[in-house]
Design an enzyme around this catalytic site. Structure first.
Site, short mmCIF file in Angstrom:
data_model
loop_
_atom_site.label_atom_id
_atom_site.label_comp_id
_atom_site.label_asym_id
_atom_site.label_seq_id
_atom_site.Cartn_x
_atom_site.Cartn_y
_atom_site.Cartn_z
N ARG A 1 0.83 -1.21 0.00
CA ARG A 1 0.00 0.00 0.00
C ARG A 1 0.86 1.25 0.00
NH1 ARG A 1 -3.71 0.28 5.17
NH2 ARG A 1 -4.39 2.14 4.04
N ASP B 1 -8.17 2.92 4.31
CA ASP B 1 -8.55 1.53 4.45
C ASP B 1 -9.91 1.36 3.79
OD1 ASP B 1 -6.35 0.80 5.85
OD2 ASP B 1 -7.28 0.92 7.84
N ASP C 1 -12.55 0.04 4.89
CA ASP C 1 -13.72 0.21 5.76
C ASP C 1 -13.77 1.60 6.40
OD1 ASP C 1 -11.50 -0.19 7.24
OD2 ASP C 1 -12.31 -1.77 8.52
N GLU D 1 1.98 -1.26 9.69
CA GLU D 1 2.49 -0.45 8.58
C GLU D 1 2.30 1.03 8.85
OE1 GLU D 1 -0.39 -1.74 8.62
OE2 GLU D 1 -1.79 -0.39 7.62
N ASP D 2 1.21 1.35 9.55
CA ASP D 2 0.95 2.76 9.83
C ASP D 2 1.93 3.31 10.88
OD1 ASP D 2 -0.12 1.08 11.66
OD2 ASP D 2 -2.09 2.02 11.75
N ARG E 1 1.40 -4.57 17.90
CA ARG E 1 1.75 -3.17 17.66
C ARG E 1 2.76 -2.67 18.69
NH1 ARG E 1 -1.54 -0.92 13.75
NH2 ARG E 1 -1.74 1.21 14.49
#
EC number: 2.4.1.224
Lengths: 739, 719
Positions: free
Chosen positions: A542, A558, A560, A646-647, A694
């Site tokens: 992404r 995203d 959603d 990833e964020d 995370r």
């Protein structure tokens, strides 16, 4: 009357004759003074005359004589001649470097395997492991463009305990040595008492030197790299930040100019330090020397020593370093000294007194913007010189010391990577950094020229170029679930994003295992929808720098995410003011967990935040390139395996570049609620492991970055009239307030 | 001769009491004598004195009158030139001295004609027009001194621009006999065409001891970095041809090659490229049917078609500059002039003025062996970058290549920058064309820093005589946790501030400064008493701001220390009907100013406001007793290029009952005056620096459905 007349006539005639005789007879006057005054009298403002002669033109074009040359000597032959003649001290990239090794695989660096029984100093070990951990590293010598020895060449002072013996034979016996071609040799100390030559004590052949304290005479421009002298304690990664916490006005500190160090009394490099006492005034110019060093200093001791030593002990070095506007950096036995980096970090503007020292990374760093380059011969003028420097200039110099320290010097890793990047710039020529990229924030290591040679394509130089980012964005939607119903959130999202006046196009990144849906399944929108099938269907895709992203801004989403057109519009207008940051909606925070002694991650509502989720955020497309090409595979594959974090990684990266927090903008309530209570089966947020992962990610990332780059912010940006008691009709972004 | 008659006619003044007829007689006599004298001087005096003094004035019209100097065969020859020379080893810096202007002094030797023992000149051409232009430009400049004892740099008048026209040995001997030669120390030679057949050395072959060389066509092996100066090869077409200005953008051809003396190996490769890529390339050569001379210089041909040179260069995006026998090519200058991006293929060539010019922004350098890949390499450059380079190329020509004067001044400036590095011109000054200089912003607070909270801020309250309200403001502000100090600027000269005992008791230091005049700009004076970086400017009637709001404002300022962070926001608008700017205080969706009646900002801006405010804005503000806040907004936006930040929705500042836009601000004449201010300031700044934004800063949890007691800043008023 008549007599008077006659008398006058004869007098005049006489005078006339005398004058005639005087000039005619050629009695030469005092030439120099005569000419000066005459000259000054006639045309003082135009001493070079305007000749009326028809002067010949310079004819700079190649004519018959050179044509003959052109016919006879082949330029290829000429090149070959050059590369065979200019060796050793006259090595240049053209003559001593084999570019063809770099063509196939790009700029790859090979490190020789370490041999048993070879002692390697900690500093050199740090250099090697930095290279091995970098994106340039290759373990295959067949792919390498540059070779680095595993023999410790840092300390070539024969009297030093770190000195490696028999280096000559060891090097010669290396099978890939090839007379040093495409080799890079690191060195901090060379030569020894009494003359401290710059010779390494073995034949380096055609190898390049990355050397500290290198002199301009020995420095082979665009071939060698001058590196700073750093100590054993210099951290491998991360490193401390600069000491400057704020810019004080006026910018003067307690002392104007300070120095504290040894005085050698005799021998090479002693003159300048011996003379420092002439300038010392014990008030704002405090230059202290001590004669105490070595065992037998008493033998060489001179008349000043006792007085100097006493004065020396009165001041604390640290205190002076932090409270002085300028710091003198005189040469020691060798040209470079630890003072240089110490002053740089302490935001004490270095005043260089080291004639002939090729300053660190001089090929790319414009040192006039961060230091005062003095001349040892003009020591007595130094105080008046630094006093003449304007306040505004001091403010700029001081900030630049901090920028340079953090960009290139704060760790061994930075020093080594800068060295490699400089060489890479030479090798790749066309894709190399311009002066501005090296000398302004965020610096050359974060500005990859492979992305673009145009400064305006980066998020950092808009103000400097006097331009603005492109006023449109590209939405990139990360799709992971198959398209089954027409009420799926992704379709709603597509419609509302496409309705934004700033939307240029929408890219749907199909990272779902199911095949691509038919074209007609996508809603009809006024902007083009491009569907890209993710290559490996991994998380990192992404953030791929897709060519189809044509705008400067990327809206990352995203599938959603619930977002209204108004929210998108507002966030984009905010981003235009902060194009180098991430601007997004839901935010998260980090904290130091004292009990567990590690970083903690929280998604609770807090009064501050340090990350915004990239499930709904706007940032510059350059960060896609940086994420893909700057970060090591180890971190990216961790993200891919976990399909998580990833964020967080993106936030780490952007904050490491900008040194600033992201920006959170206001969001509609309903979005937050859906975010908080993710109940959809597919959502990865529902996974109980998700949170623990995370946390682990954060600590892993922090260790690679060598510290915690994230920065907290306590504010959120809202529309000017948000929740204001004015008529809703007056509000431009009224949708955001509606439930 | 005219002068002498004039002198004669002044005769009567000397003998005023004589009778008229006698007077005429004397006048005639005197004139004759004077005429004779001058004539004698003309014919006798000059030739003699020229021979007698080598240093005689040069103020004459013909180079042939320059004194003749005979160089004996045995005259010493300087050493070849030391490759290890650097400024600190071969340059005598003591001659330049410390001077407040940081400017070197340059002396030019007077013109002499050097001949060898048998009377043959050392140069076949003598002084060229270009060298003459160069020397007169230098002598007209600030660098020039006619005092040889005060000079830091010496320039011989021996023209060595073109080595081909020189006798190398004799030229070297001529240099050595210069009176101040002293092993060439601090001497500067200009050479554009070095070397000669068959090897074409890349630096002047004339032995020159330690002299600095400003040379065209240096290679990396002959160039002494930081000592020599690499200069362009001047193209005489620069002065001859006036090319129309062309905006950067796409051109008819992609690549153009215009050089005539290209080696056939390279020509073959260029032709192959042409075959592969067709119309995008234009390969020109000399015209076979034209005779040599200037006419042939101005024409180029391709397959029988004749093109005007250098005009044709403007038709291409990229122009090839290949090495010839020499590395430096005059074509480079023509190409830059045409705004065509040079594609330089000359391995080891040191680009002109590379010490200061960033050629990456104006050219493409390709290794000679990559000539076949040229097309692909150039195609990969983004369009915007090409346009940027076109503009940059033309600017380089204009500033540094266009005349011998430009070349000479640039060379001297580079040497000057080395001697006074702390006063050197910056990268931006050297490399930014004026349009970029004008539009670009280099913020003086450029380091991304979030200052620590601990030093706090200093509140500066401007007051006149509203003591009651002032005391309330002080009491309110003193509740803010990060307040470090209170500074009351007492602007009333007729009344003393109240006694110390009457002031509210506060925990932080409170200091009152009395001003000499009742001026609004006093509030922005960088008082020594302000010891923190952060300043809160606040009016003496802003009583409504809560402690939370102020503390939050300070926190926001810490995140944006280079901006104005304030509470009341305002906007400027363009009034299309009136064709001028208008001030807007209505509640709008946009903000471009924050009022300094309550705003945080960096103390640096106080210093800027007081000492660096452009034009007469400061006086205007003091005269009108208005708009000091607008002026501050202009100043900050102009220097940082950034918008201010409005914090929290607060509307009422003075009293709960007040209308939102209170008191003074409602007054119609006041509004007109403030609009006038905006127009006045925009004209002084020459631009409208204010930036409009649509956001304001609120605490993260503002109006969120979250227990108020858990919020850091719960008390954010909405009125």
């Amino acid at each position: 009357m008549q007599a008077k007349k006659r008398y006058l006539i004869s007098l005049l005639t006489g005078a006339f004759l005398v004058l005639l005789f005087y000039f005619g007879g050629g009695v030469p006057g005092p030439a120099a003074t005569g000419s000066r005054s005459r000259h000054g009298y006639s045309r003082p403002e135009q001493p070079w005359p305007h000749f009326s002669d028809p002067l010949q033109h310079l004819s700079p074009w190649d004519h018959s004589d050179t044509e003959e040359y052109n016919v006879h000597i082949s330029p290829r032959q000429k090149r070959d001649v050059n590369s065979s003649v200019y060796k050793g001290k006259r090595c240049r990239m053209q003559s001593c470097f084999d570019f063809s090794l770099c063509q196939r695989n790009g700029f790859k660096v090979y490190v020789y395997p370490q041999q048993k029984g070879e002692k390697i100093s900690e500093s050199y070990q740090n250099i090697l492991s930095t290279i091995e951990g970098s994106r340039f590293y290759t373990s295959d010598p067949g792919q390498a463009c540059l070779f680095v020895l595993s023999l410790d060449t840092l300390d070539r002072d024969q009297l030093s305990p770190q000195y490696v013996h028999n280096l000559k034979t060891k090097v010669q016996s290396l099978p890939l040595w090839n007379n040093g071609r495409n080799h890079l040799i690191f060195n901090l100390y060379s030569g020894t008492w009494p003359d401290y030559t710059e010779d390494l004590g073995f034949d380096i052949g055609q190898a390049m030197l990355a050397k500290a304290s290198i002199s301009t005479e020995n420095f082979r421009p665009n071939f060698d790299v001058s590196i700073p002298l750093f100590s054993k304690e210099h951290p491998r990664t991360g490193g401390d930040r600069g000491y400057l916490k704020y810019n004080t006005i006026p910018p003067f500190r307690k002392y104007m100019l300070v120095f504290k160090g040894k005085r050698y009394l005799t021998g090479i490099g002693s003159d300048t330090r011996n003379a420092l006492h002439h300038v010392h005034n014990a008030e704002d110019v405090v230059l202290l020397t001590t004669c105490k060093h070595g065992k037998d200093w008493q033998k060489h001791k001179d008349a000043r020593c006792d007085k100097d030593n006493a004065e020396y002990d009165k001041y604390d070095y640290r205190e002076m370093l932090h409270n002085s506007t300028f710091c003198l950096v005189p040469r020691g036995r060798r040209l470079g000294s630890f003072r240089f980096l110490e002053a740089l970090q302490a935001a004490c503007v270095p005043v260089m007194l080291s004639n002939g020292w090729e300053l660190p990374f001089s090929e790319v760093i414009d040192w006039n913007t961060a230091a005062v380059i003095g001349d040892e011969r003009l020591l007595l003028q130094i105080p008046s010189t630094v006093r003449s420097i304007h306040q505004d200039k001091i403010l700029a110099l001081r900030q630049q010391t901090q920028f340079l320290w953090e960009a290139y010097f704060s760790s061994v890793e930075k020093i080594v990577l800068t060295t490699l990047e400089i060489i890479q710039d030479r090798v790749l020529q066309q894709t190399s950094r311009s002066n501005l990229m090296w000398n302004s924030h965020p610096g050359g290591l974060f500005t990859l020229p492979q992305y673009s040679s145009y400064l305006g394509d980066f998020p950092f130089f808009y103000a400097k170029l006097g331009i603005k980012p492109n006023p449109k964005f590209t939405a990139v939607i990360h799709a992971v679930t198959p398209l089954v119903s027409q009420s799926q959130p992704i379709l709603k999202l597509l419609v509302s994003v496409a309705r934004s006046q700033y939307c240029a196009q929408i890219i749907v990144l199909w990272n779902c295992d199911k095949p691509l849906p038919a074209k007609h399944r996508w809603p009809a929108t006024s902007v083009p929808i491009i569907v890209i099938e993710g290559e490996n269907k991994v998380m990192s895709s992404r953030f791929q720098p897709y060519d189809s992203i044509i705008s400067d801004a990327v809206l990352s989403l995203d599938e959603d995410t619930v977002l209204s057109t108004t929210e998108v519009d507002f966030a984009f207008t905010v981003w235009q003011s902060f194009p180098e940051r991430i601007v997004g909606y839901p935010a998260r925070s980090h904290f130091w967990d004292n009990n567990k002694e590690r970083w903690g991650y929280t998604s609770k509502w807090t009064n501050d935040y340090s990350m915004v989720l990239t499930g709904a955020a706007i940032y510059h497309r350059y960060y896609h390139f940086l994420y893909t090409n700057f970060l090591p595979n180890s971190l990216k594959s961790m993200v891919d395996q976990l399909a998580n974090c990833e964020d967080i990684l993106m936030n780490f990266l952007v904050s490491a570049v900008t040194k600033l927090p992201p920006i959170k903008v206001t969001q509609k309530k309903q979005y937050k609620e859906t975010m908080m209570a993710q109940s959809s089966r597919a959502s990865r947020w529902a996974d109980p492991d998700h949170f623990a992962q995370r946390q682990t990610c954060m600590n892993k990332f922090a260790s690679w970055f060598g510290g915690m780059p994230l920065v907290h912010s306590q504010m959120r940006l809202d529309p000017v009239l948000f929740k204001d008691q004015v008529s809703i009709l007056r509000k431009k972004y009224r949708e955001i307030e509606r439930l | 001769m005219c002068a002498s008659v004039k002198y004669g006619s002044r005769g009567p003044a000397l003998i005023p009491r004589m009778k008229t007829k006698h007077r005429i007689y004397y006048i005639t006599l005197f004139s004759v004598v004077l005429l004779g004298l001058i004539a004698t001087g003309m014919f006798q005096f000059w030739p003699h004195s020229i021979e007698s003094s080598a240093e005689w004035s040069l103020d004459r019209r013909s180079v042939h009158d320059a004194p003749l100097v005979r160089i004996p065969m045995s005259s010493p020859i300087p050493e070849r030139g030391d490759l290890s020379c650097r400024m600190h080893t071969c340059f005598d810096v003591y001659r330049c001295g410390y001077n407040p202007k940081n400017k070197i002094k340059v002396y030019i030797y007077p013109l002499q004609r050097f001949v060898d023992e048998v009377g043959v000149p050392i140069s076949s051409t003598g002084l060229s027009r270009e060298y003459n232009d160069l020397l007169s430009a230098i002598s007209d400049s600030d660098f020039y001194t006619d005092d040889v004892t005060r000079a830091c740099l010496f320039i011989p008048s021996i023209d060595v621009l073109n080595q081909n026209s020189l006798r190398v040995r004799e030229t070297a001997q001529a240099l050595a006999v210069l009176p101040r030669w002293d092993k060439g120390m601090n001497h500067l030679l200009f050479n554009m065409l070095p070397g000669g057949p068959p090897d074409y050395n890349t630096a002047l072959d004339v032995p020159r001891d330690r002299a600095l060389l400003a040379g065209g066509g240096f290679s990396t092996w002959t160039y002494r970095q930081g000592y020599d100066v690499s200069i362009p090869v001047y193209s005489p077409l620069s002065a001859e041809v006036d090319l129309p200005e062309r905006q950067p953008g796409p051109r008819r051809y992609f690549i153009l090659s215009s050089q005539t003396a290209i080696h056939r190996e390279y020509r073959v490769e260029l032709e192959r490229l042409k075959e592969e890529n067709g119309e995008a390339l234009l390969l020109l050569d000399k015209c076979s049917n034209l005779s040599q001379g200037l006419a042939s210089v101005r024409k180029r041909c391709c397959k029988g078609q004749v093109y005007d040179y250098p005009q044709i260069l403007q038709e291409s995006s990229f122009c090839v500059v290949l090495r010839g026998a020499r590395l430096g090519q005059a074509t480079l200058s023509d190409v830059l002039q045409a705004g065509c991006v040079p594609v330089i293929m000359a391995d080891s060539y040191i680009l002109p003025f590379s010490e200061v010019l960033d050629w990456k922004r104006a050219s493409v350098v390709i290794p000679e062996e990559k000539l076949p890949e040229m097309y692909t390499i150039l195609k990969s450059i983004p369009h915007r970058q090409v346009e940027e380079m076109q503009r940059q190329a033309h600017w380089f020509w204009e500033a540094y290549f266009s005349s011998m004067k430009a070349i000479g001044m640039t060379t001297l400036q580079i040497i000057n920058d080395r001697i006074y590095p702390y006063a050197a011109r910056t990268y931006e000054e050297w490399n930014n064309p004026s349009v970029v200089k004008w539009s670009s912003v280099n913020s003086p607070l450029f380091l991304p820093l979030i200052p620590p909270r601990s030093p706090g801020f200093t509140a500066v309250v401007l007051t006149y005589d509203r003591i009651e309200s002032l005391f309330r403001v002080i009491t309110e502000i003193s509740k803010v946790p990060s307040l470090a100090k209170l500074l009351v600027v007492w602007n009333n000269q007729n009344k003393s501030p109240p006694e110390e005992s009457l002031w509210p008791k506060v925990t932080v230091p409170l200091k009152v400064v009395r001003t000499k005049e009742n001026k609004l700009s006093n509030r922005f004076f960088p008082f020594d008493e302000i010891e923190t970086e952060a300043v809160l400017a606040i009016d003496d009637d802003i009583i409504m701001l809560t402690s939370d709001e102020l503390q939050f404002g300070y926190e926001v300022w810490r995140e944006f220390p280079d901006r104005l962070v304030g509470y009341p926001g305002r906007l400027h608008l363009w009034d299309h009907e009136m064709g001028k700017w208008k001030y807007e205080s209505e509640w709008t969706n946009e903000v471009s100013m924050v009022l300094t009646g309550a705003a945080f900002y960096h103390k640096y801006f106080n210093y800027l406001y007081t000492y660096k405010m452009p034009g007469d804005i400061k006086n205007w503000v003091d005269a009108h007793m208005n708009c000091e806040d607008i002026a501050m907004n202009f100043l900050v936006a102009n220097i940082t290029g950034k918008a201010p930040i409005k914090v929290t929705p607060r509307k009422k500042f003075k009293c709960p009952e007040c209308t939102a836009i209170d008191g003074l601000s409602l007054d119609q004449t006041h509004m007109v005056e403030r609009s006038e201010c905006i127009n006045k300031f925009a004209s002084v700044f020459g631009t409208m620096p204010l930036k409009v934004v649509e956001h304001r800063a609120d605490p993260v949890l503002y109006k969120d459905d979250f227990p108020e007691k858990l919020k850091s800043f719960p008390n954010i008023g909405s009125l």
